[in-house]
Scaffold this motif. Sequence first.
Motif, PDB file in Angstrom:
ATOM      1  N   GLN A   1       2.764  -9.596  35.414  1.00  0.00           N
ATOM      2  CA  GLN A   1       1.696 -10.535  35.060  1.00  0.00           C
ATOM      3  C   GLN A   1       0.441  -9.814  34.568  1.00  0.00           C
ATOM      4  O   GLN A   1      -0.539 -10.446  34.193  1.00  0.00           O
ATOM      5  CB  GLN A   1       1.344 -11.409  36.262  1.00  0.00           C
TER       6      GLN A   1
ATOM      7  N   SER B   1      11.386  -4.619  50.894  1.00  0.00           N
ATOM      8  CA  SER B   1      12.017  -5.269  49.750  1.00  0.00           C
ATOM      9  C   SER B   1      11.136  -6.383  49.183  1.00  0.00           C
ATOM     10  O   SER B   1      10.966  -6.501  47.959  1.00  0.00           O
ATOM     11  CB  SER B   1      13.380  -5.819  50.158  1.00  0.00           C
ATOM     12  N   VAL B   2      10.555  -7.192  50.071  1.00  0.00           N
ATOM     13  CA  VAL B   2       9.696  -8.302  49.632  1.00  0.00           C
ATOM     14  C   VAL B   2       8.431  -7.766  48.951  1.00  0.00           C
ATOM     15  O   VAL B   2       8.044  -8.243  47.877  1.00  0.00           O
ATOM     16  CB  VAL B   2       9.333  -9.210  50.837  1.00  0.00           C
ATOM     17  N   LEU B   3       7.785  -6.763  49.572  1.00  0.00           N
ATOM     18  CA  LEU B   3       6.575  -6.182  48.982  1.00  0.00           C
ATOM     19  C   LEU B   3       6.866  -5.532  47.633  1.00  0.00           C
ATOM     20  O   LEU B   3       6.092  -5.673  46.680  1.00  0.00           O
ATOM     21  CB  LEU B   3       5.959  -5.157  49.938  1.00  0.00           C
ATOM     22  N   ASP B   4       7.967  -4.817  47.531  1.00  0.00           N
ATOM     23  CA  ASP B   4       8.356  -4.160  46.296  1.00  0.00           C
ATOM     24  C   ASP B   4       8.553  -5.185  45.185  1.00  0.00           C
ATOM     25  O   ASP B   4       8.073  -5.020  44.062  1.00  0.00           O
ATOM     26  CB  ASP B   4       9.637  -3.352  46.528  1.00  0.00           C
ATOM     27  N   SER B   5       9.234  -6.276  45.514  1.00  0.00           N
ATOM     28  CA  SER B   5       9.486  -7.342  44.546  1.00  0.00           C
ATOM     29  C   SER B   5       8.181  -7.998  44.091  1.00  0.00           C
ATOM     30  O   SER B   5       7.976  -8.259  42.903  1.00  0.00           O
ATOM     31  CB  SER B   5      10.420  -8.379  45.164  1.00  0.00           C
ATOM     32  N   LYS B   6       7.279  -8.237  45.048  1.00  0.00           N
ATOM     33  CA  LYS B   6       6.005  -8.882  44.726  1.00  0.00           C
ATOM     34  C   LYS B   6       5.150  -7.983  43.827  1.00  0.00           C
ATOM     35  O   LYS B   6       4.521  -8.450  42.873  1.00  0.00           O
ATOM     36  CB  LYS B   6       5.252  -9.214  46.025  1.00  0.00           C
ATOM     37  N   MET B   7       5.130  -6.686  44.136  1.00  0.00           N
ATOM     38  CA  MET B   7       4.342  -5.761  43.315  1.00  0.00           C
ATOM     39  C   MET B   7       4.866  -5.703  41.881  1.00  0.00           C
ATOM     40  O   MET B   7       4.087  -5.671  40.928  1.00  0.00           O
ATOM     41  CB  MET B   7       4.348  -4.363  43.938  1.00  0.00           C
ATOM     42  N   LYS B   8       6.185  -5.717  41.719  1.00  0.00           N
ATOM     43  CA  LYS B   8       6.774  -5.710  40.376  1.00  0.00           C
ATOM     44  C   LYS B   8       6.423  -6.990  39.631  1.00  0.00           C
ATOM     45  O   LYS B   8       6.126  -6.968  38.432  1.00  0.00           O
ATOM     46  CB  LYS B   8       8.287  -5.539  40.469  1.00  0.00           C
ATOM     47  N   ASN B   9       6.439  -8.106  40.348  1.00  0.00           N
ATOM     48  CA  ASN B   9       6.099  -9.393  39.755  1.00  0.00           C
ATOM     49  C   ASN B   9       4.637  -9.411  39.300  1.00  0.00           C
ATOM     50  O   ASN B   9       4.323  -9.884  38.200  1.00  0.00           O
ATOM     51  CB  ASN B   9       6.369 -10.515  40.768  1.00  0.00           C
ATOM     52  N   LEU B  10       3.734  -8.893  40.118  1.00  0.00           N
ATOM     53  CA  LEU B  10       2.313  -8.849  39.762  1.00  0.00           C
ATOM     54  C   LEU B  10       2.070  -7.927  38.566  1.00  0.00           C
ATOM     55  O   LEU B  10       1.241  -8.221  37.704  1.00  0.00           O
ATOM     56  CB  LEU B  10       1.482  -8.391  40.965  1.00  0.00           C
TER      57      LEU B  10
END
Length: 199
Positions: free
Chosen positions: A28, A16-25
């Motif tokens: 950007q 969940s954390v990795l998925d969220s971070k990838m979407k955030n990147l």
Amino acid sequence: MNFLDKNNPAFAELYSVLDSKMKNLLDQGLGTDTKQADPISGEDENKLWESGIFGMKDSKTLQLSVFFYACKLFGLRGRDEHRGLQCDQFEIGEDSEGRFIRFIGRGSKTYHGGLGQMSINNKDIKHYCTPGNDGDFYKRPLPAMPGNSIRYGHQPVGVNTLTKFMKEISQRGSLKGVYSNHSGKRTCATSMYEDGIDG
């Protein structure tokens, strides 16, 4: 053990954390600028003919020309589909619509046959035109001899040489852009799109 298995409770939070971070990147702009092969434009294709990169002046020139048009007209993939190409996959004939050249595909990166792909048809493409040989399609070019400028040996062109054909074409023609063997397939798709053919 798969750390990215979202169905494994031990790694669900990590996923969940990795998925969220990838979407955030991605938001950007990171990872959105992918380097992809350019298609050969009609203008560049004409330039390749005019400069003598394509033509029938010698074995190498003819081979590069045939390679490009096998990509453009039949959508052949870069290395593997060309390396496995056999002369008997081409048929020259005539029917009620006129003279044609037909390509009958075999296995490829996206088509392996088998039970899982029973609903997928293999490539079977006809190109009609206006007014053999057996074995490997791409043979090694031989130096010209008096009275015979187009000669090929019995050995097939190696897979590493085939991998560099489109790059060689673009460098010889001083084309600007990123060209790899995938450019051939993109040229095919672009030409079909420009001609109004649905994908």
